[in-house]
Design a protein around this motif. Structure first.
Motif, PDB file in Angstrom:
ATOM      1  N   LEU A   4       0.869  -1.169   0.000  1.00 53.00           N
ATOM      2  CA  LEU A   4       0.000   0.000   0.000  1.00 53.00           C
ATOM      3  C   LEU A   4       0.907   1.220   0.000  1.00 53.00           C
ATOM      4  CD1 LEU A   4      -2.561  -1.097   2.766  1.00 53.00           C
ATOM      5  CD2 LEU A   4      -2.771  -1.376   0.290  1.00 53.00           C
ATOM      6  N   ALA A  24      -2.798   0.227  -4.201  1.00 48.90           N
ATOM      7  CA  ALA A  24      -2.625  -1.110  -3.628  1.00 48.90           C
ATOM      8  C   ALA A  24      -2.179  -2.103  -4.685  1.00 48.90           C
ATOM      9  CB  ALA A  24      -3.935  -1.584  -2.999  1.00 48.90           C
ATOM     10  N   PHE A  29      -8.061  -6.310  -4.588  1.00 51.27           N
ATOM     11  CA  PHE A  29      -8.441  -5.042  -3.994  1.00 51.27           C
ATOM     12  C   PHE A  29      -9.939  -4.955  -3.730  1.00 51.27           C
ATOM     13  CE2 PHE A  29      -7.679  -0.751  -2.827  1.00 51.27           C
ATOM     14  CZ  PHE A  29      -8.695   0.026  -3.366  1.00 51.27           C
ATOM     15  N   MET A  34     -11.143  -0.803   2.937  1.00 53.64           N
ATOM     16  CA  MET A  34      -9.988   0.091   2.979  1.00 53.64           C
ATOM     17  C   MET A  34     -10.235   1.208   3.989  1.00 53.64           C
ATOM     18  SD  MET A  34      -7.939  -1.304   0.897  1.00 53.64           S
ATOM     19  CE  MET A  34      -6.670  -0.039   0.912  1.00 53.64           C
ATOM     20  N   ARG A  72     -13.166   5.106  -3.569  1.00 49.07           N
ATOM     21  CA  ARG A  72     -12.264   4.103  -4.118  1.00 49.07           C
ATOM     22  C   ARG A  72     -12.576   3.882  -5.588  1.00 49.07           C
ATOM     23  NH1 ARG A  72     -12.884  -1.028  -0.588  1.00 49.07           N
ATOM     24  NH2 ARG A  72     -11.483  -1.957  -2.151  1.00 49.07           N
ATOM     25  N   ASN A  74     -11.984   0.676  -7.836  1.00 49.10           N
ATOM     26  CA  ASN A  74     -11.516  -0.719  -7.841  1.00 49.10           C
ATOM     27  C   ASN A  74     -10.808  -1.085  -9.143  1.00 49.10           C
ATOM     28  OD1 ASN A  74     -12.458  -1.053  -5.264  1.00 49.10           O
ATOM     29  ND2 ASN A  74     -14.256  -2.245  -5.834  1.00 49.10           N
ATOM     30  N   ASN A  77      -7.322   0.019  -8.355  1.00 53.77           N
ATOM     31  CA  ASN A  77      -6.767  -0.462  -7.088  1.00 53.77           C
ATOM     32  C   ASN A  77      -6.316   0.694  -6.204  1.00 53.77           C
ATOM     33  OD1 ASN A  77      -7.204  -3.008  -8.078  1.00 53.77           O
ATOM     34  ND2 ASN A  77      -5.101  -3.715  -7.887  1.00 53.77           N
ATOM     35  N   ALA A  98      -5.713  -1.953   4.952  1.00 51.55           N
ATOM     36  CA  ALA A  98      -6.658  -2.857   4.307  1.00 51.55           C
ATOM     37  C   ALA A  98      -6.993  -4.021   5.225  1.00 51.55           C
ATOM     38  CB  ALA A  98      -6.057  -3.407   3.010  1.00 51.55           C
TER      39      ALA A  98
END
Length: 124
Positions: A4, A24, A29, A34, A72, A74, A77, A98
């Protein structure tokens, strides 16, 4: 292994804004909760914000509600922390973390993976 990496910290005047990022790698992920934590000199590391794996649920400590926003992406990541209306008391090292489980989201002991931290300094 899991990595991270935080970025985006710096020096800002009170009332200003910063956007922290945490990239990350080495984990699925989209399966992880998170979180962002912070630690000021001489103080314990404290919970700031967290986001569910889907992004559908967010959680904040009371002192940052209405000023900070966690999000976030995804596909990238990456988790973000948008910090607005910054105050001198927000000065700290900010850490990305995480965890795989969904419960007790504010408990730092349940986060298995941590970044190295990024310094945020807010001047008055």
């Amino acid at each position: 292994q899991v990595q991270l990496v935080e970025s985006g910290g710096g020096l800002v005047q009170a009332g200003g804004s910063l956007r922290l990022s945490c990239a990350a790698s080495g984990l699925t992920f989209g399966s992880y909760v998170m979180g962002w934590f912070r630690q000021a000199p001489g103080k314990e590391r404290e919970f700031v914000a967290a986001i569910s794996w889907s992004g559908g649920n967010t959680f904040y400590t009371n002192s940052v509600k209405g000023r900070f926003t966690i999000s976030r992406d995804n596909a990238k990541n990456t988790v973000y922390l948008q910090m607005n209306s910054l105050k001198p008391e927000d000065t700290a090292v900010y850490y990305c973390a995480a965890k795989i489980s969904t419960g007790q989201i504010m408990d730092r002991r349940l986060y298995a993976n941590w970044g190295q931290g990024t310094q945020v300094t807010v001047s008055s």
